[in-house]
Design an enzyme around this catalytic site. Structure first.
Site, PDB file in Angstrom:
ATOM      1  N   ARG A 184       0.872  -1.180   0.000  1.00  0.00           N
ATOM      2  CA  ARG A 184       0.000   0.000   0.000  1.00  0.00           C
ATOM      3  C   ARG A 184       0.909   1.229   0.000  1.00  0.00           C
ATOM      4  O   ARG A 184       1.469   1.597   1.016  1.00  0.00           O
ATOM      5  CB  ARG A 184      -0.858  -0.051   1.278  1.00  0.00           C
TER       6      ARG A 184
ATOM      7  N   HIS B  49      -3.481   4.517   4.644  1.00  0.00           N
ATOM      8  CA  HIS B  49      -4.588   3.555   4.745  1.00  0.00           C
ATOM      9  C   HIS B  49      -5.863   4.159   4.152  1.00  0.00           C
ATOM     10  O   HIS B  49      -6.515   3.566   3.308  1.00  0.00           O
ATOM     11  CB  HIS B  49      -4.809   3.170   6.211  1.00  0.00           C
TER      12      HIS B  49
ATOM     13  N   TYR C 128       4.046   5.734  11.507  1.00  0.00           N
ATOM     14  CA  TYR C 128       4.341   4.351  11.912  1.00  0.00           C
ATOM     15  C   TYR C 128       5.208   3.555  10.932  1.00  0.00           C
ATOM     16  O   TYR C 128       5.512   2.403  11.188  1.00  0.00           O
ATOM     17  CB  TYR C 128       3.043   3.579  12.181  1.00  0.00           C
TER      18      TYR C 128
HETATM   19  C1  LIG Z   1     -14.735  -5.772  11.991  1.00  0.00           C
HETATM   20  C2  LIG Z   1     -13.907  -4.521  11.854  1.00  0.00           C
HETATM   21  N1  LIG Z   1     -12.942  -4.261  12.748  1.00  0.00           N
HETATM   22  C3  LIG Z   1     -12.173  -3.150  12.622  1.00  0.00           C
HETATM   23  C4  LIG Z   1     -12.394  -2.269  11.598  1.00  0.00           C
HETATM   24  C5  LIG Z   1     -11.527  -1.025  11.454  1.00  0.00           C
HETATM   25  N2  LIG Z   1     -10.613  -1.210  10.315  1.00  0.00           N
HETATM   26  C6  LIG Z   1     -10.864  -0.625   9.124  1.00  0.00           C
HETATM   27  S1  LIG Z   1      -9.693  -0.996   7.982  1.00  0.00           S
HETATM   28  C7  LIG Z   1      -8.828  -1.932   9.070  1.00  0.00           C
HETATM   29  C8  LIG Z   1      -7.549  -2.614   8.657  1.00  0.00           C
HETATM   30  C9  LIG Z   1      -7.734  -3.607   7.550  1.00  0.00           C
HETATM   31  O1  LIG Z   1      -6.486  -4.049   7.105  1.00  0.00           O
HETATM   32  P1  LIG Z   1      -6.359  -5.076   5.926  1.00  0.00           P
HETATM   33  O2  LIG Z   1      -7.329  -6.190   6.108  1.00  0.00           O
HETATM   34  O3  LIG Z   1      -4.934  -5.430   5.802  1.00  0.00           O
HETATM   35  O4  LIG Z   1      -6.866  -4.257   4.633  1.00  0.00           O
HETATM   36  P2  LIG Z   1      -6.209  -2.950   3.964  1.00  0.00           P
HETATM   37  O5  LIG Z   1      -6.952  -1.768   4.520  1.00  0.00           O
HETATM   38  O6  LIG Z   1      -4.768  -2.951   4.270  1.00  0.00           O
HETATM   39  O7  LIG Z   1      -6.497  -3.075   2.493  1.00  0.00           O
HETATM   40  C10 LIG Z   1      -9.452  -1.942  10.311  1.00  0.00           C
HETATM   41  C11 LIG Z   1      -8.940  -2.645  11.494  1.00  0.00           C
HETATM   42  C12 LIG Z   1     -13.440  -2.556  10.684  1.00  0.00           C
HETATM   43  N3  LIG Z   1     -13.707  -1.758   9.649  1.00  0.00           N
HETATM   44  N4  LIG Z   1     -14.166  -3.698  10.821  1.00  0.00           N
END
Ligand SMILES: Cc1ncc(C[n+]2csc(CCOP(=O)(O)OP(=O)(O)O)c2C)c(N)n1
Ligand SMILES: [Mg+2]
Length: 372
Positions: A264, A268, A277
């Site tokens: 990425r 985010h 970070y």
């Molecule tokens: C069930 C849930 N827990 C926490 C969140 C908050 N949250 C949003 S994005 C994220 C990280 C996701 O990371 P990843 O699966 O690696 O996907 P990326 O954003 O890197 O594409 C989190 C913890 C959420 N949206 N849903």
């Protein structure tokens, strides 16, 4: 042996790659692919245009026109490669970052903006594009995709001309219960589903090593189906690997987990500041593996495209950006009461009561021109 020593002793994981970062074509015994010059130019065009869609959306957010945006910068090849492997009958279940897959499914980029501008709950008809609405609840769409795949099985829509479902999720999502449950259901029911994990190394500020002590693709073996790691910045490899996984799923061989190893490059979301970070040199190292540059290098190296071609694509990207911006700003605000319209397909007593209560509240503003 300490945990760290055991981690360091892991054999280097196999990475399917067909195009090096320098644009050199390499062969692979199981996943080779024949692409015509026209097809390669088409993939290049897709990559450039979705990057522009993404950049324009980030700019719109920075100017206050969107509430939020989740950038796909750096993940274009994973999304275009896998997205172009889908047939019209396949069904895709995205997270909130799959703008490149949406592009491949024929979703108008402006329709991606509605959710982030807060004017609708999605912006496209999933049935029309075989592309489900964006899902914010991490990992939940994996269960939807497995359920859909089991539906395909029960409808008998299997075989070469059949369908499969594909579900996108991130490295962080692999730690969710939903994802692990979906792996079990898919495995024991041999469901025609492809799990496409974009390992972009980060889950907001959580690095990959906080999610897994083993490479993610190896998780699949514990659930009883194959896992494969592909260079997620290599559009040829992503296309080849996903095409084969979908064909296997359609022909009754059950699920496959694809780990697209990528990065990425942006934040985010626009609400995040990655300089808090992660180190800048990590980003610099990944910039050298840019998914677009290597296709450009391949085209130039093999005299498959000239300057005129690249300029024409850039001009098309400029037009696309301008058009997106113009139509984004013209999106009408929704009626406040519209929020109740899509909760259930059928009328529901509680929703109707809430609608009436909110309508009465809005009526208090009558003189100020607020309309339901
Ligand atoms: C069930 C849930 N827990 C926490 C969140 C908050 N949250 C949003 S994005 C994220 C990280 C996701 O990371 P990843 O699966 O690696 O996907 P990326 O954003 O890197 O594409 C989190 C913890 C959420 N949206 N849903
Ligand atoms: Mg991630």
């Amino acid at each position: 042996m300490t945990a760290d020593a055991s981690r360091g002793a892991e054999a280097p994981p196999e990475l399917v790659q067909l195009l090096t970062p320098e644009g050199e074509r390499v062969a692979h015994p199981d996943y080779d692919i024949d692409l015509t010059p026209e097809e390669v130019r088409g993939l290049y065009r897709d990559l450039v245009l979705v990057r522009r869609v993404d950049l324009e959306a980030v700019a719109l957010q920075r100017q206050g026109e969107l509430g939020l945006w989740a950038s796909l910068l750096g993940q274009e090849a994973a999304q275009i490669g896998s997205g172009r492997a889908l047939t019209g009958a396949d069904m895709a279940f995205p997270t909130y970052r799959e703008h490149g897959v949406a592009w491949c499914r024929g979703v108008d980029p402006v329709n991606l903006l509605g959710l982030f501008r807060g004017v609708n709950h999605g912006g496209w008809d999933p049935a029309e594009h075989n592309f489900h609405l964006y899902t914010i609840v991490i990992g939940s769409q994996t269960l939807h995709a497995v359920g859909y795949a089991m539906g395909i099985q029960r409808d008998g829509a299997v075989g070469e001309d059949g369908a499969a479902s594909i579900v996108y999720f991130g490295d962080g999502a692999t730690s969710q219960g939903d994802v692990n449950e979906s792996f079990i259901w898919a495995s024991v029911f041999n469901a025609p589903v492809v799990f496409f994990c974009q390992n972009n190394q980060w889950a907001i500020s959580e690095p990959l090593e906080k999610q897994s002590r083993i490479p993610l693709y190896r998780r699949a073996s514990g659930f009883g189906f194959p896992g494969i790691r592909v260079d997620g910045n290599d559009v040829f490899a992503c296309l080849a690997v996903t095409r084969k996984a979908l064909a296997d799923a359609r022909s009754g061989q059950g699920p496959v987990l694809i780990e697209a190893y990528t990065y990425r490059m942006g934040a985010h979301t626009t609400s995040d500041d990655p300089t808090r970070y992660r180190l800048a040199d990590e980003l610099e190292a990944w910039k050298l593996k840019d998914p677009i540059e290597r296709v450009k290098a391949y085209l130039v190296r093999n005299s498959l495209a000239d300057q005129e071609f690249f300029e024409a694509i850039d001009a098309e990207a400029d037009e696309l950006g301008k058009d997106m911006r113009r139509r984004c700003l013209a999106m009408p605000d929704p009626r406040p009461l519209e929020i109740f319209d899509h909760v259930y397909a059928e009328p529901h007593r509680l929703v109707e009561a809430e609608r009436a209560e909110f309508a009465a509240y809005l009526a208090g503003f009558e003189n100020e021109g607020v309309e339901g």
